[in-house]
Design a protein around this motif. Structure first.
Motif, PDB file in Angstrom:
ATOM      1  N   GLU A   1    -134.760 -42.370 -67.960  1.00 28.56           N
ATOM      2  CA  GLU A   1    -133.860 -41.217 -68.097  1.00 28.56           C
ATOM      3  C   GLU A   1    -132.450 -41.551 -67.603  1.00 28.56           C
ATOM      4  OE1 GLU A   1    -135.825 -37.706 -66.518  1.00 28.56           O
ATOM      5  OE2 GLU A   1    -137.540 -38.062 -67.848  1.00 28.56           O
TER       6      GLU A   1
ATOM      7  N   PHE B   1    -136.269 -41.454 -72.885  1.00 28.80           N
ATOM      8  CA  PHE B   1    -137.251 -40.423 -72.576  1.00 28.80           C
ATOM      9  C   PHE B   1    -138.649 -40.976 -72.820  1.00 28.80           C
ATOM     10  CE2 PHE B   1    -138.917 -36.058 -74.160  1.00 28.80           C
ATOM     11  CZ  PHE B   1    -139.221 -35.644 -72.878  1.00 28.80           C
TER      12      PHE B   1
ATOM     13  N   LEU C   1    -133.346 -39.175 -74.956  1.00 29.75           N
ATOM     14  CA  LEU C   1    -133.526 -38.020 -74.075  1.00 29.75           C
ATOM     15  C   LEU C   1    -132.944 -36.776 -74.756  1.00 29.75           C
ATOM     16  CD1 LEU C   1    -134.507 -37.331 -71.166  1.00 29.75           C
ATOM     17  CD2 LEU C   1    -132.158 -37.627 -70.417  1.00 29.75           C
TER      18      LEU C   1
END
Lengths: 471, 471
Positions: free
Chosen positions: A123, A128, A216
């Motif tokens: 992150e 992600f 992400l």
């Protein structure tokens, strides 16, 4: 039985300080997070490399000694309890973060890496890794892979296996295989990667893991819906999904869980509610806003007395943390907490909740239920005392009814905790004799002497078949 | 060798008109879409139900006769060619669309349903089944499952196996198993669903398939980038992914393919270009616009001489249809078209393209390359004449070099076409001896007499191991 020769050979293989055979040390490795299973290993080994894992497995194979691979032992099905003694092989020293590949969007880690650490690492780069089991802060990637761990984001993003694209593993004879890789598509023979994922350490010991990563999501919003009626909450879940809204997270808590969490975490949950839904959506800002608004409208239509949309990310995080505290909060209430994970198709949630309530009432038990409602993955949690044998029998009987109801509703005996020791007697309910026979044949073919994590997954009554290979 | 008793028994089992043993009929079932493999079955059977499939498999098992399951035989690796004779079992009559579950977002079909038909059925309800192999208009779901078919939307959405959540299958002894179901999470034992997916009909015959569905994306946009330099196109792909943009589709066509497609489909492709990228993004309108704009900017930075963003959905569809026509277009050029699918991690595309061009030049061959660039899944396509033995040897040598290069770049010998007969000699390059041994052990355990689709996947040189079961 202490095999001093084996202990000496293990010391030679991995270094003296990484072989533990004192009773006090072995006791630490006698259990996992499941309350009902305990067994002392003969010896505990902590190898530091794939080569050392191979050496340990070869020594065990020579002597016909069981090997039980173990991460942080947060699993809830007895999967890491050395039921037949032997060697507990801890992978906690193999905890290197090997590579973040920014071009192919993959991460490669050793099995001892903590899941939350992987989250932090990727992150920080705007990437992600979606799987987030409840135990994310302490559990390891190796354990997640062995159990095919699920978690709170399964609804939209799937489970651990959906992200594992390559593995290195040590087989029961000490040979090493490498499956998959960084390729998005790869159909060179059977999918050994997915066969190892969720195999609970019974087919191979995973020593390296490559997972694919996503960008992400740019935005995230959390909403809370409060109900005075359990079934209104369950129906809201069914209607949200049928309405083509796929939130990242859609969690359910019943009254008992709400009370326990609030007493534990003091986050301002409404303790007069019969049920809560906790919803999170992530993605592009516009879509998040649209989905959360549409889901909130459904919750209100279904009778939610209040729907709160998190005003800040911090407020959202606080609510999700409260949900994560559910097991810890419930575990404070009585000496023994038995957390199960009967799972049904999402459209059968109301029926499953009724079945759980019925079983609790019939057997005079306290069963609180929370879980990943959007996945149909419920955690009926019995607060009990295992020392009370009469009550323990009622618990057993109630869970049998719950598993049977799950199967009858098209569900399964375990959505994300694994079979381990806890559910092996129920495996045939889900798979039928032919399904169990196929799995047994695979186990027999790859581990004919049942040395890797013996006693797990398969019913005790299954006769071991002797496999003789020629040529 | 004609076994008249077997033919009679098959007629009793499935009805006379569904058992074909005349040579003219058998010839139709002697080949699939791979050019180099042909073998006559002894008899062709078309059962109409799982029960009939079981009956056929039991008759075959009693007599030790091979059974080769087959859908539309569009596969490109010889997977449905009855290499050792026996029964070809066509699943084309089992083509019922069994259920669209609007609450759980799943579809359940028989294996003979055409993939495009599934697309139409679910899209009419605002739902989405992402896998779309190039053969989508004719191939069957059963075939897609057996080969774990990929396609043009793999980059963002994955492949067939990512959507299959439940199967019914008939085992080599005629027993029936049911794996998975409609549950989003299910870890009851080994993942037999994913073991069957991509097993090329060698472990079981799939007779019912449940797939999960997504909400149909609201918007979609297609863009075309034109290059005078092949490597600029490949670098654009690498940079788009590394830039955290994950398009639904990111296809590549080289000059030879562009020329062939334009001559075939007349869609206005620029025939003076060295390479084209075809990009499609779907999702919420704002995200689609942002992603397409960002990707277009990267293409321009990398040297694209022109980037066109489709003005209408129809224009987008026309461009994608042109890409889909690539194989048909190339197949008109010379008598034999050999389409391969060497696959590498996306960051190695430039190197892989160089390796393909080098092999073509060294062996004086025409190899056009197109494919799913975003997946690293390239289709080097050799235009040749299999009757020219000297040229055929050069083709063989060139593809050996190409596969070896793919492996050296961390890739695989097949991204989406399967091993079948075409790649079995290369399997060990990818898996190593230990990997092949594990797969062979699984095959031996589930099909000890190698009656289901024999000769596929495994190298001819692998000695069959005799497995004797006791108890």
């Amino acid at each position: 039985m202490k095999d001093t020769q084996l202990v000496e050979a293990l010391r030679d293989a991995v270094g003296s300080q990484w072989v533990l055979d004192a009773e006090v040390d072995r006791t630490v490795y006698a259990y996992d997070a499941s309350p009902r299973h305990r067994a002392l290993p003969d010896v505990v080994v902590l190898p530091a490399s794939t080569g050392e894992v191979q050496a340990v497995v070869r020594l065990a194979a020579e002597r016909g000694v069981p090997v039980v691979p173990r991460g942080q032992a947060t699993n809830l099905s007895g999967g890491t309890v050395p039921a037949e003694g032997g060697i507990v092989l801890s992978l906690n020293r193999m905890n290197r973060f090997l590579e973040l590949d920014r071009e192919n969007l993959t991460a490669t880690v050793e099995p001892g890496v903590i899941t939350a650490e992987l989250h932090r690492r990727v992150e920080a780069e705007g990437l992600f890794y979606p799987p987030d089991p409840g135990s994310v802060a302490v559990s390891t990637l190796g354990g997640n892979v062995a159990e095919n761990a699920g978690g709170l984001r399964g609804l939209k993003y799937g489970v651990t296996g959906d992200y594992v694209i390559g593995l290195e593993a040590v087989l029961p004879d000490g040979d090493r295989i490498v499956t998959g890789g960084k390729n998005v598509k790869d159909v060179a023979g059977y999918d050994l990667t997915q066969l190892l994922v969720g195999s609970e350490g019974t087919l191979g010991i995973v020593t390296r893991i490559t997972v694919r990563l996503l960008p992400l999501p740019a935005h995230r919003q959390v909403a809370l819906a409060v109900y005075h009626d359990l079934e209104q909450a369950a129906r809201s879940v069914e209607r949200i999904i049928a309405g083509r809204i796929i939130p990242a997270t859609l969690e359910f808590l019943d009254r008992g869980t709400i009370e326990a969490v609030e007493a534990f975490a003091h986050v301002g949950l409404p303790t007069d509610a019969e049920a809560l839904l906790l919803l999170a959506q992530d993605g592009p800002e516009e879509q998040v806003a649209r989905d959360v608004a549409a889901a909130a409208a459904i919750c209100r239509e279904e009778g939610a007395v209040r729907v709160e949309v998190g005003r800040t990310p911090e407020e959202g995080d606080r609510l999700m943390a409260a949900r994560r505290a559910a097991l810890s909060a419930l575990a404070r209430m009585r000496p023994t907490t038995i957390l199960e994970d009967a799972t049904v198709p999402r459209s059968r949630l109301v029926e499953m909740l009724r079945a759980i309530q019925g079983a609790a009432a019939r057997h005079r038990l306290t069963i609180c239920t929370f879980g990943h409602a959007g996945d149909g993955n419920l955690h009926p949690t019995c607060l009990t005392d295992e020392r009370d044998e009469e009550e323990a029998e009622r618990v057993e009987a109630a869970f049998e009814e719950i598993f049977r109801a799950a199967i009858e509703l098209g569900g399964t005996i375990t959505g994300e905790h694994g079979v381990g020791l806890s559910k092996r007697e129920y495996l045939e309910w889900k798979l039928g004799p032919a399904g169990v026979a196929v799995m047994t044949a695979i186990k027999d073919a790859l581990d004919p002497r049942h040395l890797l994590n013996p006693g797990k997954i398969f019913p005790r009554s299954t006769p071991r078949r002797l496999v003789v290979r020629q040529g």
